[in-house]
Enzyme design. Structure first.
Site, short mmCIF file in Angstrom:
data_model
loop_
_atom_site.label_atom_id
_atom_site.label_comp_id
_atom_site.label_asym_id
_atom_site.label_seq_id
_atom_site.Cartn_x
_atom_site.Cartn_y
_atom_site.Cartn_z
N GLU A 1 0.89 -1.14 -0.08
CA GLU A 1 -0.05 0.09 -0.06
C GLU A 1 0.91 1.30 -0.07
O GLU A 1 2.00 1.19 0.69
CB GLU A 1 -0.94 -0.02 1.08
N LYS B 1 -9.19 2.59 -2.37
CA LYS B 1 -9.49 1.99 -1.33
C LYS B 1 -10.93 2.55 -0.54
O LYS B 1 -11.07 3.68 -0.64
CB LYS B 1 -8.36 2.41 -0.15
N CYS C 1 -5.52 -3.05 2.52
CA CYS C 1 -5.38 -3.20 3.70
C CYS C 1 -6.84 -3.09 4.69
O CYS C 1 -7.47 -4.23 4.46
CB CYS C 1 -4.76 -1.78 4.49
#
Lengths: 273, 288
Positions: free
Chosen positions: B48, B117, B153
């Site tokens: 990330e 994200k 994540c």
């Protein structure tokens, strides 16, 4: 069952990596710290040696005339054991003129003066040594505010600031810190016979368990009492934490502009490194 | 799967970025891409925000990129993607100047997919929602290795997103993260590391999928990033695990034929009752 045990191998791996990385990224490979003969500075010293090598670490002993001689000897034993560079700078002649200036001088004020003088000595020595000042504060004393602001709390890095005193003791054993340093009663050595636990009125073993519930496990104070902690003790610890919070944060800046440091000017310390 | 390569080599670029220095990080990406290519990897996955570092705060707006040919950073990556497919992490500034934490899949000089994200942790030590916009879609997409899905994540701490990608046809889940280490106890590993590995293993087993995870290492301010990048196969078995805390390029081969074998044995995908899911979701949400 409150268990504060830590895996010391993992802890040493993370903390030595932290020390090395955070120094190297700002162009340093050396560190210095005050070595009092107590357990916290001992652990910081041993970790620093593992991270950077003994030749890159400077231990500075800064006794005052009232400092017990055995602490000075314990510090010397560790210096010899690790082979680090060392320096002894007695602070008596530097602090006594200020202490003697006021008739109403208290032990607390004198203690703070000594802690801040040690800070001045370390930050001065950091220039010729070309190193950064290593912090030696643990989580227990940070939470309780048992430190001198801009004195022993002043440092570039705080490697053991997320370990309770109980955990520092466990780590000290794993690092090979001499037994008598681990066993002796923790003291700021600001005056003869002073001990942390005497001054605080409770033991680290007790307060660490309570802090673990309050802070790490997010227990409400009432729930800690239900878990068997004395109500007055819980209130006292909550009060210390709250009252000394100012020592854990930067002083507030009065906001005026569109963009103010600390509120909407937010950058990581490790910016660009 | 006819016409698709069945054995692919995946490289997990477990490394540390220079915080806020895209140029330095691009150089490091190109080095690792070349190294992975030399070792015959078909796909390399970066953690990330690999082009920027994680704890950006206000730096986010200075390091944002637009993934097109005119962008000098992406232009270099497009060139590199002619030899090997890439997943890179970056701050994505869209046309309306919203800033996302994003992952781009690049292949043969083009962008195959960008994932913004969706779940931005804004609690405890995390403050992503303060600085970034939330992505609002999750899509599987086709690659030369079959259909895959990307998540970042916190996205895969929510079971719904891997589940949607699975239903959207992804047989390989590509996860990237910058996971700060926390939870020191008596175990030789941090509890965050154990938790993420359990989760990834569970997705692999429950979806009979490949689950690939690249995590960052290093330190930013006081945070440590634990690495431990992994690949699990559709039986939920570990294919490779990179060491904790070490910078490394971990390369492993996966055999896509394993999908056939696992799903013949355990037809969880065949038996998934999406109509029940949809009906019950509509009831729970009061849609119908």
């Amino acid at each position: 069952m409150i268990d504060l045990s830590i895996n010391t191998d993992l802890t040493i791996k993370i903390l030595t990596g932290f020390i090395k990385t955070e120094l190297n990224r700002v162009g340093f490979n050396k560190t210095l710290m005050g070595l009092s003969g107590g357990i916290d500075s001992a652990v910081s010293l041993y970790l620093s040696v593992r991270a950077l090598g003994h030749e890159n670490v400077l231990a500075v002993r800064m006794p005052y005339k009232a400092s017990p001689p055995d602490t000075l000897e314990d510090a010397q034993t560790m210096i010899d054991d690790l082979g680090v560079q060392s320096l002894t700078v007695e602070i008596t002649e530097m602090v006594d003129p200020l202490i003697d200036l006021y008739e109403d001088m208290t032990k607390l004020r004198a203690g703070n003066i000594m802690a801040r003088m040690r800070m001045i000595v370390l930050y001065d020595q950091s220039v010729p040594f070309k190193g950064l000042v290593m912090g030696t504060s643990n989580k227990t004393e940070m939470l309780l505010g048992y430190s001198t602001i801009f004195g022993d709390s002043a440092a570039a890095l705080q490697p053991i600031g997320d370990l309770y005193k109980t955990q520092v003791r466990q780590l000290a054993k794993a690092l090979g810190v001499p037994d008598n340093v681990i066993q002796k009663a923790p003291s700021a050595d600001l005056w003869a016979g002073q001990t942390d636990e005497g001054e605080l009125g409770f033991t680290y073993a007790e307060v660490d368990k309570l802090l673990y519930l309050l802070v790490d496990q997010r227990y409400r104070p009432e729930a800690c009492v239900e878990e068997g902690f004395d109500k007055a003790f819980v209130e006292r610890v909550m009060g210390l934490m709250r009252r000394n919070h100012f020592k854990r944060v930067m002083p507030p800046i009065a906001k005026l502009s569109q963009r103010t440091i600390g509120y909407d000017f937010l950058y990581p310390r490790d910016w660009g490194t | 799967m006819i016409g698709v390569m069945m054995k692919i080599k995946i490289a997990l670029a477990q490394f540390n970025s220079k915080l806020g220095d895209v140029k330095a990080n691009l150089e490091k990406h190109l080095e690792l891409i070349e190294e992975a290519h030399k070792q015959n990897a078909d796909l390399i996955i970066f953690p990330e925000l690999s082009l920027t570092g994680y704890v950006l705060q206000d730096l986010a707006y200075n390091v944002a990129l637009r993934p097109h040919q005119e962008d000098p950073v992406f232009n270099e990556l497009f060139k590199a993607s002619k030899d090997i497919d890439l997943v890179v992490g970056f701050v994505h500034e869209d046309r309306r100047h919203r800033f996302y934490i994003a992952a781009a899949y690049l292949s043969e000089g083009k962008t195959s997919h960008i994932h913004n994200k969706v779940y931005l942790p804004t609690y405890g030590m995390f403050d992503e929602g303060r600085f970034f916009a939330e992505g609002d879609s999750v899509r599987a997409f086709d690659t030369k290795f079959g259909r895959v899905g990307m998540l970042i994540c916190e996205d895969f701490w929510h079971a719904s997103l891997p589940y949607l990608l699975w239903l959207d046809g992804a047989d390989i889940l590509l996860f990237s993260s910058a996971s700060p280490g926390r939870g020191l106890g008596e175990s030789p590993r941090l509890s965050s590391s154990i938790w993420v590995e359990h989760t990834n293993r569970a997705y692999a087993g429950l979806f009979t999928n490949f689950v690939v995870h690249a995590n960052k290492v290093g330190y930013e301010d006081g945070l440590n990033f634990w690495g431990g990048s992994t690949i699990f196969n559709p039986n939920g078995e570990l294919v490779i695990r990179a060491p904790d805390f070490e910078s490394t390029l971990a390369i492993a081969e996966i055999d896509l034929n394993q999908l056939h074998r696992s799903r013949a044995r355990l037809p969880l995908l065949r038996d998934e009752r999406t109509n029940v899911v949809l009906r019950e979701l509509e009831r729970i949400l009061g849609v119908k």
